[in-house]
Design an enzyme around this catalytic site. Structure first.
Site, PDB file in Angstrom:
ATOM      1  N   TYR A 142      49.672   1.754   9.841  1.00 46.72           N
ATOM      2  CA  TYR A 142      50.348   0.701   9.080  1.00 46.72           C
ATOM      3  C   TYR A 142      49.704   0.487   7.713  1.00 46.72           C
ATOM      4  O   TYR A 142      50.364   0.127   6.759  1.00 46.72           O
ATOM      5  CB  TYR A 142      50.289  -0.635   9.844  1.00 46.72           C
ATOM      6  N   LYS A 189      46.294   8.308  22.337  1.00 48.74           N
ATOM      7  CA  LYS A 189      46.829   9.679  22.373  1.00 48.74           C
ATOM      8  C   LYS A 189      45.645  10.595  22.094  1.00 48.74           C
ATOM      9  O   LYS A 189      45.625  11.353  21.110  1.00 48.74           O
ATOM     10  CB  LYS A 189      47.960   9.799  21.336  1.00 48.74           C
ATOM     11  N   ASP A 221      52.368   8.165  25.776  1.00 49.98           N
ATOM     12  CA  ASP A 221      53.667   8.617  26.311  1.00 49.98           C
ATOM     13  C   ASP A 221      53.760   8.299  27.804  1.00 49.98           C
ATOM     14  O   ASP A 221      54.772   7.781  28.294  1.00 49.98           O
ATOM     15  CB  ASP A 221      53.917  10.117  26.021  1.00 49.98           C
ATOM     16  N   ASP A 245      52.900  -1.869  18.728  1.00 49.00           N
ATOM     17  CA  ASP A 245      54.212  -2.325  18.241  1.00 49.00           C
ATOM     18  C   ASP A 245      55.305  -1.805  19.168  1.00 49.00           C
ATOM     19  O   ASP A 245      56.192  -2.545  19.595  1.00 49.00           O
ATOM     20  CB  ASP A 245      54.423  -1.799  16.817  1.00 49.00           C
ATOM     21  N   ASP A 249      57.517  -4.029  22.458  1.00 50.42           N
ATOM     22  CA  ASP A 249      58.980  -4.195  22.510  1.00 50.42           C
ATOM     23  C   ASP A 249      59.507  -3.652  23.841  1.00 50.42           C
ATOM     24  O   ASP A 249      60.369  -4.243  24.483  1.00 50.42           O
ATOM     25  CB  ASP A 249      59.666  -3.430  21.372  1.00 50.42           C
TER      26      ASP A 249
HETATM   27  C1  IPM Z   1      56.092  -6.826  14.915  1.00 53.32           C
HETATM   28  C2  IPM Z   1      57.101  -6.349  13.910  1.00 53.32           C
HETATM   29  C3  IPM Z   1      56.386  -5.995  12.619  1.00 53.32           C
HETATM   30  C4  IPM Z   1      55.451  -4.851  12.924  1.00 53.32           C
HETATM   31  C5  IPM Z   1      57.326  -5.645  11.435  1.00 53.32           C
HETATM   32  C6  IPM Z   1      58.286  -6.771  11.142  1.00 53.32           C
HETATM   33  C7  IPM Z   1      56.560  -5.266  10.205  1.00 53.32           C
HETATM   34  O1  IPM Z   1      57.847  -5.296  14.417  1.00 53.32           O
HETATM   35  O2  IPM Z   1      55.391  -7.815  14.628  1.00 53.32           O
HETATM   36  O3  IPM Z   1      56.008  -6.232  15.980  1.00 53.32           O
HETATM   37  O4  IPM Z   1      55.861  -3.684  12.934  1.00 53.32           O
HETATM   38  O5  IPM Z   1      54.273  -5.126  13.151  1.00 53.32           O
HETATM   39 MG    MG Z   2      57.464  -4.866  16.443  1.00 52.89          MG
END
Ligand code: IPM
Ligand code: MG
Length: 371
Positions: A142, A189, A221, A245, A249
């Site tokens: 990042y 990884k 993975d 990240d 999700d």
């Molecule tokens: C998160 C989001 C952020 C990230 C974006 C909005 C930059 O997806 O906080 O998970 O990738 O960290």
């Molecule tokens: Mg995110």
């Protein structure tokens, strides 16, 4: 007690859900006799529109001076679909994380019993899942060097980590595991990446300081697959920025809705609390978005300030809203409540904790109890 709370509603559904979390905080302040001083700042697409800068200095200073930051969401499709845009809303959040040194992102994932039927995953596999993901937040790809060759044919994103960056979050993850089921899984990884090998080496070396915690390792993975196949095997997951990240999700599916996942981003001086869902532009201004992740982020904020009883009440209020089905359309498609109404319910619950009237739902939703 008195605390300064910076509020950054941000973009999309951010303002709607943050307003509900603020309502919950106001109720807590009143019931428990605290003074919370709120100051609002701009960040994201709304800040670009108004000032040309996704993180105006004013907002950064406001955040630096606060005891805690409550943040909504960031992003706007008009930037997502334009790869040539030089200024992007997300740069605001990334810079804020970096400037404030918010290196440790904590994302709790729970399978709520009330929502278990809604999950697309098999319920016997996800029941009782309780995971805390520790995601490194200010390093890795990042924040590495980014390059695009002059002819536009080659792009480069660098990924680097230092031992110090790994150690400081690893300590926090080990400590969290000590207070939980005493299991820590490092997701990396290491079969391919040099940075991952440094993570493994560093975390392994630290583990001798935490002999009561069982440490194991998974390639990312495989971890992505295991999270869906058998999420109960996890207690605390520690991982770098990009992997965290992605898997957080993914893990939100276990909870039944991403609209329930809160997070804390903590540094040595400051701390920011935000739902992990994004700005969900399709729902912006419709009063339909789920405010519970933002409300649970407010609970994490209270925890951080040492207000544990207060945080627990918000968590109880959320449980109650799930039990009674006072929830938004993402988890209650039959009889959805609006964003505002869910916020009203949480607020009412905080004011009326003793009320175990069987008509709670009707009384507190302003419906008649007389049929
Ligand atoms: C998160 C989001 C952020 C990230 C974006 C909005 C930059 O997806 O906080 O998970 O990738 O960290
Ligand atoms: Mg995110």
């Amino acid at each position: 007690m008195k605390f300064n709370i910076a509020i950054i509603p941000g973009d999309g559904i951010g303002p709607e859900v943050t307003a509900q979390a603020k309502k919950a905080l106001k109720a807590i302040a009143e019931v428990y006799d605290h003074t919370f001083v709120y100051k609002e700042g701009l960040m994201g697409a709304c800040a670009i529109d108004e000032t040309g800068n996704p993180l105006p200095d004013e907002t950064l200073n406001l955040c630096k001076k606060s005891d805690a930051i409550l943040f909504g969401a960031i992003g706007d499709p008009k930037y997502d679909n334009d790869p040539t845009a030089k200024i992007r809303p997300e740069q605001g959040l990334l810079r804020l994380r970096k400037e404030l040194g918010l290196f440790c992102n904590v994302r709790p994932v729970k399978a709520y019993d009330q929502l278990i039927e809604r999950s697309p995953l098999k319920k016997d596999r996800i029941k009782d899942t309780d995971i805390t993901i520790f995601r490194e937040l200010t390093g890795g790809i990042y924040f590495g060097t980014k390059e695009l060759s002059e002819d536009g044919q080659t792009a480069f994103d660098g990924c680097s980590y230092t031992v110090e960056e790994i150690e400081r979050i690893a300590h926090l993850a080990f400590k969290s595991a000590q207070s939980r089921q005493k299991k820590l899984t490092l997701v990396d990884k290491a079969n391919v990446l040099e940075t991952s090998r440094l993570w493994r080496k560093t975390v392994t070396a630290l583990s001798s300081q935490y002999p009561d915690v069982a440490l194991d390792f998974l390639f990312v993975d495989n971890a992505a697959m295991q999270l869906i196949l058998n999420p109960k095997q996890f207690d605390v997951i520690l991982t770098e920025n990009l992997f965290g990240d992605i898997i957080s999700d993914e893990a939100s599916v276990i909870g039944g809705s991403i609209g329930l996942l809160a997070s804390a981003s903590v540094g040595n001086e400051n701390a920011l609390f935000e739902p992990i869902h994004g700005s969900y532009p399709q729902a912006k201004g419709k009063n339909t978005a789920n405010p519970l992740a933002s409300i649970l982020s407010a609970a994490m904020l209270l925890q951080h300030l040492g207000l544990h009883t207060e945080a627990a009440i918000i968590e109880k209020a959320v449980q109650k809203s799930l039990e009674l089905g006072i929830t938004t359309e993402d988890i209650n498609s039959d009889q959805p409540f609006s964003t505002n109404k869910v916020g009203d319910f949480i607020e009412d619950y905080i004011f009326n904790q003793e009320d175990n009237n069987i008509n709670f739902q009707n009384l507190h939703m302003g419906r008649s109890t007389i049929i």
